[in-house]
Design a protein around this motif. Sequence first.
Motif, mmCIF file in Angstrom:
data_model
loop_
_atom_site.group_PDB
_atom_site.id
_atom_site.type_symbol
_atom_site.label_atom_id
_atom_site.label_comp_id
_atom_site.label_asym_id
_atom_site.label_seq_id
_atom_site.Cartn_x
_atom_site.Cartn_y
_atom_site.Cartn_z
ATOM 1 N N GLU A 10 0.832 -1.212 0.000
ATOM 2 C CA GLU A 10 0.000 0.000 0.000
ATOM 3 C C GLU A 10 0.867 1.262 0.000
ATOM 4 N N ARG A 11 1.924 1.273 0.807
ATOM 5 C CA ARG A 11 2.799 2.451 0.877
ATOM 6 C C ARG A 11 3.492 2.691 -0.464
ATOM 7 N N PHE A 12 3.905 1.620 -1.141
ATOM 8 C CA PHE A 12 4.544 1.749 -2.457
ATOM 9 C C PHE A 12 3.554 2.301 -3.476
ATOM 10 N N VAL A 13 2.354 1.791 -3.462
ATOM 11 C CA VAL A 13 1.334 2.228 -4.419
ATOM 12 C C VAL A 13 1.005 3.711 -4.204
ATOM 13 N N ARG A 14 0.981 4.145 -2.940
ATOM 14 C CA ARG A 14 0.674 5.555 -2.634
ATOM 15 C C ARG A 14 1.881 6.472 -2.851
ATOM 16 N N GLY A 15 3.036 5.894 -3.179
ATOM 17 C CA GLY A 15 4.241 6.697 -3.389
ATOM 18 C C GLY A 15 4.958 7.052 -2.105
ATOM 19 N N GLU A 16 4.605 6.409 -1.013
ATOM 20 C CA GLU A 16 5.233 6.680 0.284
ATOM 21 C C GLU A 16 6.467 5.820 0.525
ATOM 22 N N LEU A 17 6.636 4.799 -0.277
ATOM 23 C CA LEU A 17 7.795 3.909 -0.185
ATOM 24 C C LEU A 17 8.445 3.889 -1.565
ATOM 25 N N PRO A 18 9.734 4.238 -1.644
ATOM 26 C CA PRO A 18 10.366 4.315 -2.969
ATOM 27 C C PRO A 18 10.564 2.930 -3.574
ATOM 28 N N PRO A 19 10.684 2.887 -4.901
ATOM 29 C CA PRO A 19 10.976 1.602 -5.534
ATOM 30 C C PRO A 19 12.320 1.081 -5.048
ATOM 31 N N SER A 20 12.457 -0.226 -5.070
ATOM 32 C CA SER A 20 13.707 -0.838 -4.636
ATOM 33 C C SER A 20 13.769 -2.262 -5.169
ATOM 34 N N CYS A 21 14.873 -2.585 -5.783
ATOM 35 C CA CYS A 21 15.056 -3.959 -6.243
ATOM 36 C C CYS A 21 16.539 -4.235 -6.440
ATOM 37 N N GLY A 22 16.883 -5.495 -6.384
ATOM 38 C CA GLY A 22 18.255 -5.913 -6.636
ATOM 39 C C GLY A 22 19.115 -6.054 -5.398
ATOM 40 N N ALA A 23 18.558 -5.805 -4.215
ATOM 41 C CA ALA A 23 19.361 -5.879 -2.986
ATOM 42 C C ALA A 23 19.337 -7.270 -2.350
ATOM 43 N N ILE A 24 18.418 -8.102 -2.788
ATOM 44 C CA ILE A 24 18.296 -9.437 -2.193
ATOM 45 C C ILE A 24 19.185 -10.400 -2.975
ATOM 46 N N ASP A 25 19.992 -11.134 -2.246
ATOM 47 C CA ASP A 25 20.912 -12.083 -2.886
ATOM 48 C C ASP A 25 20.779 -13.443 -2.192
ATOM 49 N N TRP A 26 20.142 -14.377 -2.892
ATOM 50 C CA TRP A 26 19.973 -15.729 -2.335
ATOM 51 C C TRP A 26 20.967 -16.703 -2.973
ATOM 52 N N SER A 27 22.005 -16.220 -3.624
ATOM 53 C CA SER A 27 22.899 -17.108 -4.377
ATOM 54 C C SER A 27 23.619 -18.126 -3.492
ATOM 55 N N ASP A 28 23.749 -17.853 -2.189
ATOM 56 C CA ASP A 28 24.366 -18.837 -1.297
ATOM 57 C C ASP A 28 23.548 -20.122 -1.211
ATOM 58 N N TYR A 29 22.279 -20.038 -1.613
ATOM 59 C CA TYR A 29 21.398 -21.205 -1.519
ATOM 60 C C TYR A 29 21.381 -22.037 -2.789
ATOM 61 N N LEU A 30 22.097 -21.598 -3.820
ATOM 62 C CA LEU A 30 22.126 -22.377 -5.059
ATOM 63 C C LEU A 30 22.733 -23.747 -4.804
ATOM 64 N N GLY A 31 22.029 -24.760 -5.225
ATOM 65 C CA GLY A 31 22.503 -26.125 -5.057
ATOM 66 C C GLY A 31 22.259 -26.716 -3.684
ATOM 67 N N ALA A 32 21.681 -25.928 -2.780
ATOM 68 C CA ALA A 32 21.427 -26.427 -1.421
ATOM 69 C C ALA A 32 20.286 -27.428 -1.404
ATOM 70 N N GLY A 33 19.306 -27.269 -2.321
ATOM 71 C CA GLY A 33 18.168 -28.191 -2.384
ATOM 72 C C GLY A 33 17.237 -28.041 -1.212
ATOM 73 N N PRO A 34 16.062 -28.670 -1.328
ATOM 74 C CA PRO A 34 15.086 -28.556 -0.239
ATOM 75 C C PRO A 34 15.453 -29.434 0.938
#
Length: 170
Positions: free
Chosen positions: A146-170
């Motif tokens: 809701e805050r993003f849609v109203r313009g109260e929260l700025p856009p943000s992407c690319g900060a999440i890095d899950w690459s340490d989990y590659l190949g870890a499997g379930p």
Amino acid sequence: MMIGITGTPGTGKTAVAAELERRGHRVVRLTDTVRPYIIEEDSCRETLVVDVDRWVEEFEPVDGIVEGHLAHLLPCDRVIVLRCRPDVLAARLGPRNYPSEKIAENVEAEALDVILIETLEEHPDEHVLEVDTTDLAVAECADRVERFVRGELPPSCGAIDWSDYLGAGP
């Protein structure tokens, strides 16, 4: 304004959309719109194959929220990509009775940022917000949307890095 909520299965799209609907937002669940566009069932992956190009071309834009793992392919004004740490995602998908191969495929897709990359191929990054749902309550995720849609929260992407989990499997 059409708002897309997308993400790998298990990241919380349905729960967040239900909370937003409870708050009075119009929500369209994309699973309700793709049935006429199913071209086959992939029994090995236990998934339905959709003619995505035709579905996107014929989709009638809505003033509200569209929720589903293909939402980022639509011409949305804003897109929220829900993310979840892969080990937690695997734990969330387990009770859905997915085969282990399907869980591993989704965990790998999340670790590789597949939905985020597809989103950024369709939308400028100033229209995209990533939300890590790993430790957030559904209401907190809905608040951020809701805050993003109203313009109260700025856009943000690319900060999440899950690459340490590659190949870890379930």
